[in-house]
Design a protein around this motif. Structure first.
Motif, PDB file in Angstrom:
ATOM      1  N   UNK A 176       0.874  -1.177   0.000  1.00 19.54           N
ATOM      2  CA  UNK A 176       0.000   0.000   0.000  1.00 19.54           C
ATOM      3  C   UNK A 176       0.908   1.223   0.000  1.00 19.54           C
ATOM      4  N   UNK A 178       0.260   5.383  -0.392  1.00 16.79           N
ATOM      5  CA  UNK A 178      -0.596   6.519  -0.733  1.00 16.79           C
ATOM      6  C   UNK A 178       0.038   7.817  -0.245  1.00 16.79           C
ATOM      7  N   UNK A 229      -9.948  14.577   7.790  1.00 19.38           N
ATOM      8  CA  UNK A 229      -9.278  13.335   8.196  1.00 19.38           C
ATOM      9  C   UNK A 229      -7.896  13.239   7.545  1.00 19.38           C
ATOM     10  N   UNK A 232      -5.495  15.507   9.345  1.00 18.17           N
ATOM     11  CA  UNK A 232      -5.155  14.929  10.655  1.00 18.17           C
ATOM     12  C   UNK A 232      -4.067  13.867  10.477  1.00 18.17           C
ATOM     13  N   UNK A 236      -0.125  13.805  11.821  1.00 19.40           N
ATOM     14  CA  UNK A 236       0.452  12.627  12.472  1.00 19.40           C
ATOM     15  C   UNK A 236       1.780  12.230  11.808  1.00 19.40           C
TER      16      UNK A 236
ATOM     17  N   UNK B 138       0.348   4.672  18.560  1.00 18.95           N
ATOM     18  CA  UNK B 138      -0.326   4.577  17.271  1.00 18.95           C
ATOM     19  C   UNK B 138      -1.138   3.292  17.347  1.00 18.95           C
ATOM     20  N   UNK B 140      -4.268   0.701  15.679  1.00 21.91           N
ATOM     21  CA  UNK B 140      -5.087   0.246  14.569  1.00 21.91           C
ATOM     22  C   UNK B 140      -6.071  -0.787  15.124  1.00 21.91           C
ATOM     23  N   UNK B 162      -7.992   4.470  13.014  1.00 23.70           N
ATOM     24  CA  UNK B 162      -6.556   4.715  13.213  1.00 23.70           C
ATOM     25  C   UNK B 162      -6.469   5.836  14.245  1.00 23.70           C
ATOM     26  N   UNK B 164      -3.827   8.073  17.068  1.00 28.97           N
ATOM     27  CA  UNK B 164      -2.441   8.462  17.345  1.00 28.97           C
ATOM     28  C   UNK B 164      -2.445   9.493  18.456  1.00 28.97           C
ATOM     29  N   UNK B 176      -5.078  12.242  17.495  1.00 28.70           N
ATOM     30  CA  UNK B 176      -5.745  12.059  16.205  1.00 28.70           C
ATOM     31  C   UNK B 176      -6.542  10.765  16.300  1.00 28.70           C
ATOM     32  N   UNK B 178      -9.361   8.836  13.791  1.00 28.77           N
ATOM     33  CA  UNK B 178     -10.269   8.854  12.649  1.00 28.77           C
ATOM     34  C   UNK B 178     -10.716   7.438  12.318  1.00 28.77           C
ATOM     35  N   UNK B 179     -11.946   7.315  11.832  1.00 29.22           N
ATOM     36  CA  UNK B 179     -12.341   6.036  11.254  1.00 29.22           C
ATOM     37  C   UNK B 179     -12.198   6.183   9.748  1.00 29.22           C
ATOM     38  N   UNK B 180     -12.079   5.067   9.066  1.00 29.54           N
ATOM     39  CA  UNK B 180     -11.784   5.120   7.638  1.00 29.54           C
ATOM     40  C   UNK B 180     -13.034   5.108   6.759  1.00 29.54           C
ATOM     41  N   UNK B 233      -6.029   1.903   3.015  1.00 30.62           N
ATOM     42  CA  UNK B 233      -5.678   2.013   4.439  1.00 30.62           C
ATOM     43  C   UNK B 233      -6.481   1.015   5.281  1.00 30.62           C
TER      44      UNK B 233
END
Lengths: 333, 333
Positions: A176, A178, A229, A232, A236, B138, B140, B162, B164, B176, B178-180, B233
C-alpha cells in the motif's frame, strides 16, 4: 515527443553519470540510480528520471551533500537513529535495511528514524524490500510544505506518504502506498505547463479558497485526501517522520526541486515487524485476506498493477523521452 | 425526550450494575464502565451508554465472556501478545498499558497485539493514556465488515479506526482519531430510524451502487474516506490489527450489536514509542508543530475540542436521556 526504449542498465548508467559529474560519489550515485530506476519500473516517472536534473543541481550547489556518509546509531535495543547527513535519502535508506530487519527479527518490532534526509522517492519501493525479507513494514515520510490544516491556508504539512508492505505466502508482497493529498502535485504542474484548468476539488489558492487555476493552486495548497481526516493524518506523519526523528517539519523544509537555500532536512520513520513473532501461519493469514480482495469483482489488490508493470518493463525496457536523455547526458559537461 | 444530568460516578454505577446483572465480573464491568464513561466525556455517545444494552445482551448470551481474564505474553523483547480471551476489549487494553509503556521505554519501541478481542470504543481514549505516560502511541483496530475494497461490493473491511497520540510539552496530548469510513455508521442508523434520506456519497447499496436510501445503505457498504486510498488504508489496518495478531478479519467477525453467533474475535495493534529515545527536546518539537496548527486561522488542533468538552462535562455532569437510564436500569432484572 519521440521516445526510445532503454534497458535498466542503460537507465542506471545515465543517472550515475549525471550525478558523478555533479559532485556526488560513485556509491551515492549508484544508490540514487537504483531508486530512480525502481521508480521508473513502478511507472512513477515523477519520482524517476525526471528528478535527475534537480538532484544534480542540488548536489552541485551543495544543497545535497553527494559525498555524505549516512550513520546508523542504536540508542535503544529496538531503535535505530539514522543520520542521512544531508546527503540523498537513498544511501541512508539502503544502509538501514539489514540492521533494521535483523533488529525486528530479534526484538519483534524495530523502528528506524531518518533525519537530515531528502526526497525518499516511491515509499512503496522502500517498504517492499522489507516484505521481501519476510517482514512487515510501515513507513511515514514528510516533505516540504504543500497542504494546510483543514480550514486554514498555511502549508504546514507535506503531501506526506504512508506506505505499508506485508509478505504474502506464495505470492509477491502486498504493498500500500498513498500520499495524503487528493492528487499528486505533478498533475497540477503538468496542467500549468499546458495552460489547462484543473478539476474542482484538487487544490486551494493562497487564500485557502477552492481553485481550478493551476497557477493559483501552485501558489496555494493541495487538497488533502478525505478533507479534515486527511490533514489529521498528515499532521500525524509530520510528528512521526520529523518531530520524533529530529528532522525538519514541512514548513521548515526547502524545496526538493531547486538548488536554493539550506538542505531540506526532512525525515522518515520505518516501523518494521516480524510477523512470525505472533505465531506461525501469519503469512498464510495475510494470503487469505489478499485472496479475498483479489477475488472480489471490481476490486484490485494494492501493489499488483505496479508489480506486473515492473516485470513487463524489465523484459521490454523502459520508454524514455529522447529530450530527457539529451538533458541528462548534458548535465555537468 | 427529557434528559437528566448525571455525574461520572452515577454513570459508572449505572453501567457496572447492568453488566454485573448480565454475567460479568465486577472487575470487567468496572473496566468497561471506565471506557464508556470516557466515551461519554468525549462526546461520543455512540461508543458510550448506548452500547450498554448490546454489551449486556452479549455477556448474558455468552457471546462475550464477562468473566474472561486477559493474558499478556511476551514472545520477543519488544512485543506483547495479548489474548483478550473473548471478553470485553477494555480489560485487555487496560492490562497492557503499564507493561507496554515499560517495554517501550526500555526498548525504544514496543508493540502490543490483541486477539479474541471486541469493540475497542473510542480509540483516541486508548492512545491518549500512553501519551499521558509520556509516550507516542499509534493504534489500529478492525471491526465487523462494513466497507468494500474500492470498486467492489463485498464488505471485507471494518470502518477500522486509526488513532495516534503524542505528548506535548506544556499542554495536553495531541490526539488524532479517525475512522476510515466517510461518516459513522450511526448517522445512517439514525437517518433510517427517522425515515430520512442520507446525503449522496455516504454509502453504497448491496450491489455497490451509490445510494441515498438508509435502508439500502445498511444492507450495503459504507463509503470510505478518500475513495481508493481509504480502502487501501482499511486493508492495511486489517492486516495489522487482525492478520498479524491472530484475530478475525472483518469478514469473519460477528456483529458488535447483537447477541447472535460466535464471539466477534476482532483485533487491535498498538505501536508505542519512547519519544526521548531519539534525543531530548522531542516534546518541545511536538509542541512547536502543535502551536503552528493552533495559530493557523481557521484550523483546529485534533483532540482539543474533545479535551475541552471532557473538562466541562466533568464539572457540569453528563446529560443522559431519561429513557436510556430506564432501559439500562431494567437490564437483568
Amino acid at each position: 515527443m519521440s521516445s526510445v526504449t532503454l534497458d535498466v542498465r542503460e537507465v542506471h548508467t545515465l543517472i550515475v553519470g549525471a550525478l558523478v559529474r555533479s559532485r556526488t560519489s560513485e556509491k551515492s550515485a549508484a544508490s540514487v540510480a537504483d531508486a530512480l530506476v525502481e521508480a521508473e519500473l513502478a511507472g512513477q516517472g515523477g519520482h524517476g528520471l525526471r528528478r535527475v536534473a534537480a538532484y544534480a543541481a542540488q548536489a552541485k550547489a551543495g544543497k545535497v551533500d553527494g559525498f555524505a556518509t549516512p550513520v546508523v546509531e542504536k540508542p535503544r535495543p529496538a531503535l535505530l537513529a539514522v543520520d542521512a547527513a544531508n546527503g540523498f535519502a537513498f544511501p541512508a535508506l539502503d544502509l538501514a535495511v539489514e540492521p533494521l530487519s535483523e533488529c525486528a527479527r530479534s526484538q519483534g518490532v524495530a523502528l528506524a528514524g531518518f533525519r537530515r534526509s531528502h526526497h525518499c522517492g516511491v515509499a512503496g519501493v522502500v517498504v517492499e524490500r522489507y516484505a521481501r525479507n519476510g517482514l512487515v513494514a510501515l513507513m511515514f515520510a514528510n516533505a516540504p510544505g504543500a497542504m494546510a490544516p483543514w480550514g486554514s491556508n498555511r502549508p504546514l504539512f507535506g503531501t506526506n506518504p504512508v506506505a505499508f508492505a506485508a509478505p504474502i505466502a506464495g505470492a509477491d508482497p502486498l504493498v500500500v502506498d498513498i500520499s495524503l493529498s487528493k492528487v499528486a502535485r505533478g498533475k497540477i504542474m503538468a496542467a500549468n505547463q499546458k495552460d489547462e484548468a484543473i478539476p474542482p476539488g484538487w487544490a486551494f489558492d493562497a487564500d485557502g479558497r477552492p481553485t481550478t487555476d493551476p497557477k493559483a493552486a501552485l501558489a496555494g495548497t493541495m487538497a488533502p485526501v478525505g478533507d479534515a481526516k486527511g490533514t489529521a493524518l498528515a499532521l500525524m506523519v509530520e510528528l512521526l517522520a520529523a518531530g520524533l526523528t529530529g528532522a525538519n517539519y514541512a514548513y521548515e523544509a526547502t524545496s526538493f526541486f531547486d538548488d536554493k537555500g539550506a538542505p531540506p532536512g526532512v525525515g522518515q520513520l520505518i516501523v518494521c515487524i516480524d510477523p512470525t513473532a505472533f505465531g506461525s501461519g501469519t503469512l498464510e493469514r495475510f494470503a487469505a485476506m489478499a485472496d479475498m480482495v483479489s477475488d472480489a469483482p471490481g476490486a484490485r489488490l494494492p501493489g499488483r498493477r505496479r508489480q506486473a508493470l515492473r516485470q513487463s518493463l524489465l523484459k521490454e525496457g523502459i520508454p524514455v523521452e529522447q529530450s530527457l536523455i539529451v538533458e541528462i547526458e548534458a548535465i555537468g559537461r
